[in-house]
Design an enzyme around this catalytic site. Structure first.
Site, PDB file in Angstrom:
ATOM      1  N   HIS A 262      34.053 -23.517   7.227  1.00  0.00           N
ATOM      2  CA  HIS A 262      33.793 -22.190   7.781  1.00  0.00           C
ATOM      3  C   HIS A 262      35.093 -21.533   8.251  1.00  0.00           C
ATOM      4  O   HIS A 262      35.303 -20.329   8.060  1.00  0.00           O
ATOM      5  CB  HIS A 262      32.797 -22.327   8.935  1.00  0.00           C
ATOM      6  CG  HIS A 262      32.489 -21.042   9.622  1.00  0.00           C
ATOM      7  ND1 HIS A 262      32.881 -20.769  10.912  1.00  0.00           N
ATOM      8  CD2 HIS A 262      31.814 -19.940   9.203  1.00  0.00           C
ATOM      9  CE1 HIS A 262      32.472 -19.568  11.255  1.00  0.00           C
ATOM     10  NE2 HIS A 262      31.821 -19.038  10.245  1.00  0.00           N
TER      11      HIS A 262
ATOM     12  N   GLU B 258      36.836 -20.258   5.216  1.00  0.00           N
ATOM     13  CA  GLU B 258      36.184 -19.042   4.723  1.00  0.00           C
ATOM     14  C   GLU B 258      36.733 -17.806   5.431  1.00  0.00           C
ATOM     15  O   GLU B 258      37.043 -16.789   4.802  1.00  0.00           O
ATOM     16  CB  GLU B 258      34.677 -19.147   4.934  1.00  0.00           C
ATOM     17  CG  GLU B 258      33.909 -17.874   4.604  1.00  0.00           C
ATOM     18  CD  GLU B 258      32.788 -17.593   5.588  1.00  0.00           C
ATOM     19  OE1 GLU B 258      32.701 -16.440   6.086  1.00  0.00           O
ATOM     20  OE2 GLU B 258      31.995 -18.511   5.863  1.00  0.00           O
ATOM     21  N   HIS B 259      36.902 -17.882   6.749  1.00  0.00           N
ATOM     22  CA  HIS B 259      37.468 -16.770   7.515  1.00  0.00           C
ATOM     23  C   HIS B 259      38.910 -16.481   7.086  1.00  0.00           C
ATOM     24  O   HIS B 259      39.306 -15.324   6.908  1.00  0.00           O
ATOM     25  CB  HIS B 259      37.450 -17.096   9.006  1.00  0.00           C
ATOM     26  CG  HIS B 259      36.132 -16.866   9.668  1.00  0.00           C
ATOM     27  ND1 HIS B 259      35.982 -16.040  10.757  1.00  0.00           N
ATOM     28  CD2 HIS B 259      34.899 -17.346   9.403  1.00  0.00           C
ATOM     29  CE1 HIS B 259      34.711 -16.020  11.141  1.00  0.00           C
ATOM     30  NE2 HIS B 259      34.040 -16.822  10.332  1.00  0.00           N
TER      31      HIS B 259
ATOM     32  N   GLU C 153      32.307 -16.772  17.847  1.00  0.00           N
ATOM     33  CA  GLU C 153      31.111 -16.887  17.016  1.00  0.00           C
ATOM     34  C   GLU C 153      30.249 -18.073  17.454  1.00  0.00           C
ATOM     35  O   GLU C 153      29.016 -17.985  17.494  1.00  0.00           O
ATOM     36  CB  GLU C 153      31.524 -17.046  15.547  1.00  0.00           C
ATOM     37  CG  GLU C 153      30.365 -17.034  14.578  1.00  0.00           C
ATOM     38  CD  GLU C 153      30.804 -17.098  13.125  1.00  0.00           C
ATOM     39  OE1 GLU C 153      29.927 -17.311  12.264  1.00  0.00           O
ATOM     40  OE2 GLU C 153      32.019 -16.949  12.856  1.00  0.00           O
TER      41      GLU C 153
END
Length: 457
Positions: free
Chosen positions: A90, A93-94, A170
């Site tokens: 993740h 991905e950012h 997040e």
């Protein structure tokens, strides 16, 4: 299940689509599916090419479309992470949005915004996807931007630190969402905190704070490889033109060169058992949120069609048995639904409910009673027909745009052994009978129970 929309009168042919890419030589193209109307006009054409390095390109040409959608599907997700790399998929991905040698982060954003494109990405337990939807005339731009991002991310040290704080925010947001908290707790109970499947996709505060740039770079080089990716495109397009543009956009930095190092195998290759039990967590929420479930089916199990009908009839809409019994007749909860999730080597089925703390015992009693009833007696003929109709309608209506069509072929190529035509999927749904539903209900709901509860003390 993978599928595409169709209408009465269309005729479809389908071919098997290898998920590994080994059955087709680099530089070759195959037609996987072709759908025509009654006049013989082709309305949908699915083709597949394999480029050097093993990169697979799958397209669906749609008659009458004015948009095009592209997705880069990478065969890596949170289940491929060791404990020290928890959250790395993740995080990466950012970071791929933060800039390359050719484009800054702002350049990437401006390029798609300037043509009205939609641009995003997501990380799941078994894959990561970067996707864009644009006007058909702007597809070349989308292909080039995504190719640049995926093959040439800088992963600059300052971007790693800046994005670390974004991801921590997040995680905090998810911790404030009761539904996220209870489902993460349910997964941890099912597979254990020592299993990647049991850990939250985004990571934890501790794991994200500990990740280094060097670790993320190594993870990037290890998993973001041509043979571990699928480029899927759907809309108004020409397959040969897409292949040429993908070859050019993804050919940067030797990305398509032959790779002697094999793609790392998935960490779990044999069936993974689910652990029953009860887990509770205290949060300052007004409601109690509950997930009550059982071990389900793996994604390749043919009984998943019967389970899909059962899940829809049990808790898939306002006419479902659980919604009527829990909310409409008794007023015990505002939201109640059932679900079924499938992975390569495991699966879960369950019921999710949010209610007032004073109604928790009654809610659990009603849900358990209904699950016992379907395990013993299955569902009624009326529920079967309604469940099949709901699945059929949702299937077709959910795939009416190029982005959904792209997701269908991309996910099928990456994680499934075949690409089923919509007619084949509809036929399998319609073939489900009461005996099959009763058998699968008995199979899953006679298994030991898992219960996750999150709410006030």
């Amino acid at each position: 299940m993978s599928s595409s929309p169709t209408t009465t009168g269309r005729r479809a042919t389908a071919g098997r689509s290898s998920a590994s890419g080994t059955s087709q030589r680099p530089g070759t193209t195959r037609t996987l599916q072709s759908t025509s109307d009654d006049a013989g006009q082709v309305t949908s054409l699915v083709k597949r090419s394999v480029l050097h390095g093993g990169l697979r390109v799958v397209t669906e040409q749609l008659a009458g479309a004015r948009s095009a959608s592209i997705g880069v599907w990478v065969g890596v997700g949170s289940r491929d992470e060791s404990p020290t790399l928890h959250g790395c998929s993740h995080f990466l991905e950012h970071l791929l949005f933060k800039g390359t040698a050719e484009r800054s982060a702002l350049d990437i954003s401006v390029a798609l915004d300037a043509v009205g494109g939609e641009f995003n990405a997501f990380t799941a337990k078994e894959y990561t996807c970067f996707h864009a939807r644009v006007l058909d005339e702007d597809l070349p731009l989308a292909v080039d931007v995504l190719g640049d991002m995926v093959t040439g991310s800088l992963l600059a040290a300052e971007d790693v630190e800046a994005e670390r704080d974004v991801i921590l925010d997040e995680i905090a947001m998810h911790d404030d969402d009761p539904d996220d908290v209870v489902h993460n707790l349910f997964a941890e109970l099912a597979w254990g905190s020592d299993s990647p499947l049991g850990r939250p996709i985004a990571g934890t505060v501790g794991s994200i704070e500990a990740l280094t740039r060097a670790q993320i770079q190594r993870f990037y080089r290890r998993h973001y490889r041509a043979a571990n990716m699928v480029v899927a495109v759907a809309g108004n397009l020409d397959h040969a033109d897409v292949v040429r543009r993908v070859r050019r956009a993804f050919g940067r930095h030797g990305f398509l060169d032959p790779d002697a190092t094999p793609v790392p195998p998935r960490s779990a290759a044999r069936p993974r058992r689910v652990h029953p039990g009860v887990v509770e967590a205290t949060r300052p929420f007004e409601q109690v949120n509950v997930v009550l479930g059982r071990e389900g089916l793996v994604r390749t199990d043919d009984r998943r069609f019967a389970l899909g009908v059962l899940n829809t009839a049990l808790g898939g809409g306002t006419s479902s048995r659980l919604f009527q019994e829990v909310r409409e007749r008794r007023g015990l909860a505002y939201s109640v639904f059932s679900f079924a999730s499938h992975h390569a080597d495991s699966g879960l089925v369950g019921v999710s409910v949010g209610c007032l703390p004073t109604k928790l015992d009654d809610v659990l009693a009603v849900v358990r009673t209904e699950l016992s009833r379907v395990a013993a007696h299955g569902i009624t003929e009326e529920e079967l027909v309604r469940g099949q109709g709901q699945l059929r309608g949702g299937l077709v209506l959910g795939l009416e745009d190029s982005l959904s069509r792209m997701s269908r072929i991309g996910k099928a190529e990456l994680v499934h052994d075949e690409l089923l035509s919509v007619d084949e999927v509809l036929a399998r749904i319609e073939a489900v009978n009461l005996d099959e539903v009763r058998d699968v209900a008995r199979l899953v709901f006679d298994r030991p129970e898992l219960l996750a509860v999150v709410g006030p003390a």
